[in-house]
Design a protein around this motif. Sequence first.
Motif, PDB file in Angstrom:
ATOM      1  N   THR A 124       0.847  -1.178   0.000  1.00 47.90           N
ATOM      2  CA  THR A 124       0.000   0.000   0.000  1.00 47.90           C
ATOM      3  C   THR A 124       0.891   1.240   0.000  1.00 47.90           C
ATOM      4  OG1 THR A 124      -1.704  -1.152   1.276  1.00 47.90           O
ATOM      5  CG2 THR A 124      -1.789   1.264   1.263  1.00 47.90           C
ATOM      6  N   PRO A 125       0.691   2.164  -0.937  1.00 49.82           N
ATOM      7  CA  PRO A 125       1.554   3.353  -0.974  1.00 49.82           C
ATOM      8  C   PRO A 125       1.640   4.026   0.382  1.00 49.82           C
ATOM      9  CG  PRO A 125       0.196   3.295  -2.924  1.00 49.82           C
ATOM     10  CD  PRO A 125      -0.277   2.163  -2.038  1.00 49.82           C
ATOM     11  N   LEU A 145       1.624  15.282   3.759  1.00 47.30           N
ATOM     12  CA  LEU A 145       1.308  16.629   4.224  1.00 47.30           C
ATOM     13  C   LEU A 145       2.552  17.510   4.292  1.00 47.30           C
ATOM     14  CD1 LEU A 145      -1.298  15.837   7.016  1.00 47.30           C
ATOM     15  CD2 LEU A 145      -1.719  16.629   4.688  1.00 47.30           C
ATOM     16  N   CYS A 146       3.714  16.895   4.542  1.00 46.75           N
ATOM     17  CA  CYS A 146       4.966  17.655   4.508  1.00 46.75           C
ATOM     18  C   CYS A 146       5.240  18.159   3.097  1.00 46.75           C
ATOM     19  CB  CYS A 146       6.127  16.772   4.973  1.00 46.75           C
ATOM     20  SG  CYS A 146       6.028  16.249   6.690  1.00 46.75           S
ATOM     21  N   ALA A 147       5.010  17.294   2.112  1.00 46.70           N
ATOM     22  CA  ALA A 147       5.194  17.691   0.720  1.00 46.70           C
ATOM     23  C   ALA A 147       4.237  18.813   0.347  1.00 46.70           C
ATOM     24  CB  ALA A 147       5.000  16.487  -0.197  1.00 46.70           C
ATOM     25  N   LEU A 186      -1.099   5.574   4.055  1.00 42.16           N
ATOM     26  CA  LEU A 186      -1.112   4.994   5.388  1.00 42.16           C
ATOM     27  C   LEU A 186      -0.933   6.082   6.441  1.00 42.16           C
ATOM     28  CD1 LEU A 186       1.186   1.889   4.745  1.00 42.16           C
ATOM     29  CD2 LEU A 186      -1.315   1.924   4.869  1.00 42.16           C
ATOM     30  N   ARG A 187      -1.456   5.810   7.626  1.00 42.38           N
ATOM     31  CA  ARG A 187      -1.282   6.777   8.716  1.00 42.38           C
ATOM     32  C   ARG A 187       0.190   6.834   9.088  1.00 42.38           C
ATOM     33  NH1 ARG A 187      -3.903   7.019  14.811  1.00 42.38           N
ATOM     34  NH2 ARG A 187      -3.948   9.299  14.906  1.00 42.38           N
ATOM     35  N   PRO A 242      -4.440  12.140  10.356  1.00 41.93           N
ATOM     36  CA  PRO A 242      -5.698  11.572  10.850  1.00 41.93           C
ATOM     37  C   PRO A 242      -6.111  10.338  10.059  1.00 41.93           C
ATOM     38  CG  PRO A 242      -6.097  13.569   9.583  1.00 41.93           C
ATOM     39  CD  PRO A 242      -4.614  13.472   9.761  1.00 41.93           C
ATOM     40  N   ALA A 243      -6.704   9.392  10.737  1.00 40.94           N
ATOM     41  CA  ALA A 243      -7.196   8.167  10.103  1.00 40.94           C
ATOM     42  C   ALA A 243      -8.334   7.606  10.944  1.00 40.94           C
ATOM     43  CB  ALA A 243      -6.074   7.138   9.969  1.00 40.94           C
ATOM     44  N   GLY A 244      -9.188   6.822  10.319  1.00 39.51           N
ATOM     45  CA  GLY A 244     -10.290   6.193  11.035  1.00 39.51           C
ATOM     46  C   GLY A 244     -11.322   7.161  11.569  1.00 39.51           C
ATOM     47  N   VAL A 245     -11.470   8.309  10.912  1.00 38.58           N
ATOM     48  CA  VAL A 245     -12.444   9.304  11.358  1.00 38.58           C
ATOM     49  C   VAL A 245     -13.815   8.958  10.766  1.00 38.58           C
ATOM     50  CG1 VAL A 245     -13.072  11.742  11.334  1.00 38.58           C
ATOM     51  CG2 VAL A 245     -10.662  11.067  11.508  1.00 38.58           C
ATOM     52  N   ASP A 246     -14.837   8.895  11.612  1.00 40.95           N
ATOM     53  CA  ASP A 246     -16.202   8.625  11.156  1.00 40.95           C
ATOM     54  C   ASP A 246     -17.161   9.520  11.932  1.00 40.95           C
ATOM     55  OD1 ASP A 246     -18.514   7.674  10.113  1.00 40.95           O
ATOM     56  OD2 ASP A 246     -18.443   5.711  11.097  1.00 40.95           O
ATOM     57  N   LEU A 247     -17.639  10.554  11.262  1.00 42.22           N
ATOM     58  CA  LEU A 247     -18.543  11.505  11.899  1.00 42.22           C
ATOM     59  C   LEU A 247     -20.009  11.116  11.748  1.00 42.22           C
ATOM     60  CD1 LEU A 247     -16.887  14.872  10.817  1.00 42.22           C
ATOM     61  CD2 LEU A 247     -16.613  13.656  12.980  1.00 42.22           C
TER      62      LEU A 247
END
Length: 261
Positions: A155-156, A167-169, A160-161, A213-218
């Motif tokens: 997985t690229p 985000l740095c890029a 992945l978290r 962030p990962a696994g966010v479900d609102l």
Amino acid sequence: MVPEFFSSAAGNAPASIPVWLDLTAVMVGSLTGVLVAKERDLDLVGYLALSVLGGLGGGLVRDTIMQVGDVYMLRSTLAIPAAVLTGIIGFLFSGSLHRFPRLLAWTDIISVGLFVVAGTDKALVYGLTPWACTLMGTITGVGGGMMRDIALGDTPRIFLRSNLYALCALGGSFAYWIMASVAHVNQPWATILGVLVVVGLRMWSLRFNVLSPAGVDLSPTVGKVAREVYTRAAARGQEDAEVYVRRYARAKFSREEDDKR
């Protein structure tokens, strides 16, 4: 000689970054492919493939999407040989790589910073919008690593978290655009600062374990709020309806009384 910090030609389109910087980005990116090939214990073909993908993959994805100008890896007479040569040298002297256990982490993020600058600068040269420049810089920075991971069946990494990789890029690309296009910082300084932003954000995220962030479900929260709003609205509507019915009944009763009189 140290260049001036601000450009004397404010407002002009930035010049393309120098050839040596392009090649430096290619070779550093190729080195990340070599290090991964060493970790996976690949053969010579594996070393060469990952070296080419790491050094040229991001630029290829960028040029394919932009569809303006030329394809860097095909135009440059040194880009492909530099990537291949890095792969061959890495394969022949792979044993020496064990002496630098953190080399992969450093070369990876430095190559991302160099590619981010190169990609953002090319988009600026062709007059793309700020958002397109930022996107092209980000894609150039992480595209090679993404293609490398896909070639290995992983997985690229950017999906992945992790400690702020893509985000740095993104931050470095936007910072370079601000410095080159808005603040009119001279290109050498803008390049250095752009790379430092990428590396600095990555090191900061590692130091303080800042994760994307990962696994966010609102859905549960939004659903609960929506149900509460609906329930209150329904209750209020019921109250308003009852008030209206009572008023209508009183008005009707009053008209009937008047008619009797």
